[in-house]
Scaffold this active site. Structure first.
Site, short mmCIF file in Angstrom:
data_model
loop_
_atom_site.label_atom_id
_atom_site.label_comp_id
_atom_site.label_asym_id
_atom_site.label_seq_id
_atom_site.Cartn_x
_atom_site.Cartn_y
_atom_site.Cartn_z
N TYR A 141 -22.50 7.88 -6.75
CA TYR A 141 -21.50 8.86 -6.28
C TYR A 141 -21.23 9.92 -7.35
O TYR A 141 -21.02 11.09 -7.06
CB TYR A 141 -20.18 8.17 -5.91
CG TYR A 141 -20.18 7.61 -4.51
CD1 TYR A 141 -20.04 8.47 -3.41
CD2 TYR A 141 -20.34 6.26 -4.26
CE1 TYR A 141 -20.04 7.97 -2.11
CE2 TYR A 141 -20.35 5.76 -2.98
CZ TYR A 141 -20.21 6.62 -1.90
OH TYR A 141 -20.23 6.13 -0.62
N ARG A 182 -12.45 -3.54 4.70
CA ARG A 182 -11.75 -2.41 5.34
C ARG A 182 -10.79 -2.89 6.42
O ARG A 182 -10.67 -2.26 7.47
CB ARG A 182 -12.75 -1.41 5.95
CG ARG A 182 -13.55 -0.62 4.93
CD ARG A 182 -12.69 0.45 4.28
NE ARG A 182 -13.44 1.20 3.31
CZ ARG A 182 -14.03 2.38 3.55
NH1 ARG A 182 -13.92 2.93 4.72
NH2 ARG A 182 -14.68 2.99 2.59
N ARG A 234 -0.72 7.44 6.61
CA ARG A 234 -1.55 8.41 5.90
C ARG A 234 -1.05 9.83 6.17
O ARG A 234 -1.02 10.67 5.27
CB ARG A 234 -3.02 8.29 6.30
CG ARG A 234 -3.87 9.13 5.35
CD ARG A 234 -5.32 9.14 5.70
NE ARG A 234 -5.54 9.90 6.91
CZ ARG A 234 -6.72 10.35 7.29
NH1 ARG A 234 -7.77 10.09 6.56
NH2 ARG A 234 -6.85 11.03 8.40
N ASP A 289 -9.67 2.49 -3.78
CA ASP A 289 -11.03 2.91 -3.47
C ASP A 289 -11.92 2.70 -4.68
O ASP A 289 -11.43 2.69 -5.82
CB ASP A 289 -11.05 4.39 -3.07
CG ASP A 289 -12.34 4.75 -2.36
OD1 ASP A 289 -12.42 4.53 -1.14
OD2 ASP A 289 -13.29 5.20 -3.03
N ARG A 349 -8.40 3.41 9.01
CA ARG A 349 -8.18 4.34 10.14
C ARG A 349 -8.19 3.73 11.53
O ARG A 349 -7.68 4.33 12.46
CB ARG A 349 -9.25 5.44 10.10
CG ARG A 349 -8.90 6.57 9.17
CD ARG A 349 -10.10 7.43 8.93
NE ARG A 349 -11.15 6.61 8.33
CZ ARG A 349 -12.36 7.06 8.01
NH1 ARG A 349 -12.68 8.30 8.25
NH2 ARG A 349 -13.23 6.25 7.46
O1 CP3 Z 1 -11.17 -3.01 2.46
C1 CP3 Z 1 -10.01 -2.53 2.39
O2 CP3 Z 1 -9.20 -2.59 3.36
C2 CP3 Z 1 -9.50 -2.00 1.06
C3 CP3 Z 1 -9.65 -0.63 0.85
C4 CP3 Z 1 -10.99 0.03 0.55
C5 CP3 Z 1 -11.21 1.41 0.81
N1 CP3 Z 1 -12.42 1.76 0.29
C6 CP3 Z 1 -10.27 2.30 1.46
C7 CP3 Z 1 -10.76 3.56 2.06
C8 CP3 Z 1 -12.14 -0.46 -0.06
C9 CP3 Z 1 -12.48 -1.88 -0.48
C10 CP3 Z 1 -13.04 0.64 -0.22
C11 CP3 Z 1 -14.35 0.53 -0.88
C12 CP3 Z 1 -15.26 1.67 -0.84
N2 CP3 Z 1 -14.96 3.01 -0.95
C13 CP3 Z 1 -16.67 1.54 -0.78
C14 CP3 Z 1 -17.42 0.23 -0.77
C15 CP3 Z 1 -17.42 -0.41 0.55
C16 CP3 Z 1 -18.23 0.32 1.58
O3 CP3 Z 1 -17.62 0.74 2.59
O4 CP3 Z 1 -19.45 0.42 1.41
C17 CP3 Z 1 -17.21 2.84 -0.79
C18 CP3 Z 1 -18.68 3.22 -0.72
C19 CP3 Z 1 -16.12 3.76 -0.91
C20 CP3 Z 1 -16.20 5.24 -1.03
C21 CP3 Z 1 -15.54 5.92 0.10
N3 CP3 Z 1 -14.18 5.89 0.35
C22 CP3 Z 1 -16.15 6.69 1.11
C23 CP3 Z 1 -17.64 6.94 1.23
C24 CP3 Z 1 -15.13 7.13 1.96
C25 CP3 Z 1 -15.28 8.06 3.12
C26 CP3 Z 1 -15.92 7.43 4.28
C27 CP3 Z 1 -14.93 6.60 5.02
O5 CP3 Z 1 -15.26 5.46 5.37
O6 CP3 Z 1 -13.86 7.13 5.30
C28 CP3 Z 1 -13.91 6.59 1.49
C29 CP3 Z 1 -12.56 6.76 2.09
C30 CP3 Z 1 -11.76 5.55 2.35
N4 CP3 Z 1 -11.62 4.48 1.51
C31 CP3 Z 1 -10.95 5.33 3.51
C32 CP3 Z 1 -10.32 4.09 3.33
C33 CP3 Z 1 -9.34 3.43 4.24
C34 CP3 Z 1 -10.77 6.30 4.65
C35 CP3 Z 1 -9.90 7.40 4.19
C36 CP3 Z 1 -9.12 8.02 5.30
O7 CP3 Z 1 -8.02 7.53 5.57
O8 CP3 Z 1 -9.63 8.99 5.86
#
Ligand code: CP3
Length: 350
Positions: free
Chosen positions: A154, A28, A41, A78, A32
């Protein structure tokens, strides 16, 4: 030790070669906590629009590289892109996380499509192409997908939850879950292969909820699916290294390493780095606690340097034990990178 041919520290460690410096990246690293991310965004209108807009997604992928001396870019996408491309509705609500159309029986699972050439996966491939053509020397490009169990959970739950429903279905070994996991394996192999063809040089499988399953169900729903996914992927791209992050399985990482043959295992913060060094054979990715990035800075720096002191550089990919939290101050990332580089420089000069 073989001599480096890549000169990309991440690919050197994944290839079992001594890197010119310790590879560092952060799960990540785009997101944000960065003001420039929040701005883009907002411009895109939503997280998903950002994901599927290759110009903007490429820009977001590159944002952390402008700030930090890291060794890898991870494509901005994602893990839920796969179920979305398989035909399930997906949206992200502010403050709630993902809301995914559910799959709860054989009939629902049968309707799932192949990711094929869907708009969703094509957008990610395009993002990779754009990023790959602009990356500086030495920086590796990582593609990714979710682990079958995590993505399946999920799909069953419809979003983030305590996963009681999916754990129950796994405990009963319901046939349709096995069918859906097999489908996810096949589609994830295709999706990862597409990412490599578009420019990804290494891939990571995020099985973020692996540790939630009771140990007796882990072999069936985590280990075997991950092994099948890695082996399917290797049939298409034998030379592309794989990082498996089965978060939370503790000493179970050793069995996952044996089952998958992955070049590196990502480990959670709760696991001792000494155990990982001694209990695993290949490279280890991790495992600074993301909570330490909330401060104070000297504590985070010290913990980062300690990880570097324990792990030999040729077997270590410095990272966190989970993703950067949205409340993290961007300067903390700079501080931690500096602490690791400083530790390695002092050690090199004796
Ligand atoms: O690592 C990176 O910079 C690459 C991008 C990336 C995102 N999601 C962007 C994202 C990666 C590798 C993921 C993986 C991901 N997504 C996982 C596995 C890793 C982990 O954190 O356990 C999971 C479980 C998800 C599913 C997911 N996506 C959830 C549960 C959420 C909401 C919770 C949260 O952290 O916001 C997301 C949204 C998400 N994916 C955001 C980002 C940058 C935030 C979205 C926003 O801008 O509000």
């Amino acid at each position: 030790m073989k001599v480096s041919v890549h000169r990309k520290p991440l690919l050197d460690v994944l290839g079992g070669r001594a890197p010119k410096r310790r590879p560092i990246w952060f799960m990540r690293q785009a997101g944000r906590y960065l003001p420039e991310y929040r701005k883009l965004r907002e411009q895109a209108g939503s997280f998903l629009k950002l994901c599927y807009h290759p110009d903007l997604a490429a820009e977001v992928t590159l944002q952390p590289l402008r700030r930090y001396d890291v060794d890898a870019a991870i494509v901005f996408a994602d893990i839920l892109v796969v179920p979305h491309a398989m035909g399930l509705d997906l949206r992200f609500e502010e403050g709630e996380g993902p809301i995914l159309e559910t799959v709860r029986n054989q009939e629902d699972a049968t309707r799932l499509k192949a990711v094929g050439n869907s708009a969703q996966v094509n957008a990610v491939y395009e993002t990779l192409g754009r990023v790959g053509s602009t990356l500086e020397d030495g920086i590796a490009l990582i593609g990714f997908c979710g682990g079958p169990w995590t993505v399946a959970s999920y799909m069953i739950e419809g979003g983030s939850s305590n996963r009681e429903l999916s754990k129950g279905i796994a405990a009963r070994g319901e046939a349709w879950l096995r069918y859906m996991i097999d489908k996810l394996i096949e589609e994830s192999v295709d999706y990862l292969s597409g990412q490599v063809e578009a420019g990804a040089e290494a891939v990571q499988i995020f099985d973020s909820w692996a540790g939630e399953l009771p140990e007796k169900n882990r072999e069936d729903f985590v280990e075997k699916p991950l092994a099948a996914l890695v082996s399917g992927f290797r049939k298409r791209h034998a030379d592309t290294p794989v990082i498996v992050f089965a978060r939370g399985v503790g000493h179970g990482h050793a069995a996952i390493e044996r089952a998958t043959g992955a070049q590196a295992l990502g480990i959670e913060s709760e696991l001792s780095i000494e155990w990982a060094r001694d209990g695993l054979k290949g490279a280890v990715q991790g495992n600074l606690d993301p909570e330490l990035l909330l401060g104070p800075e000297d504590v985070a720096r010290e913990a980062a340097a300690r990880l570097a002191a324990v792990m030999p550089m040729e077997r270590h990919i410095f990272n966190l034990g989970h993703g950067i939290m949205p409340v993290t101050r961007p300067e903390m990332i700079t501080a931690v990178i500096d602490a690791v580089r400083l530790h390695d420089a002092c050690k090199a000069s004796g």
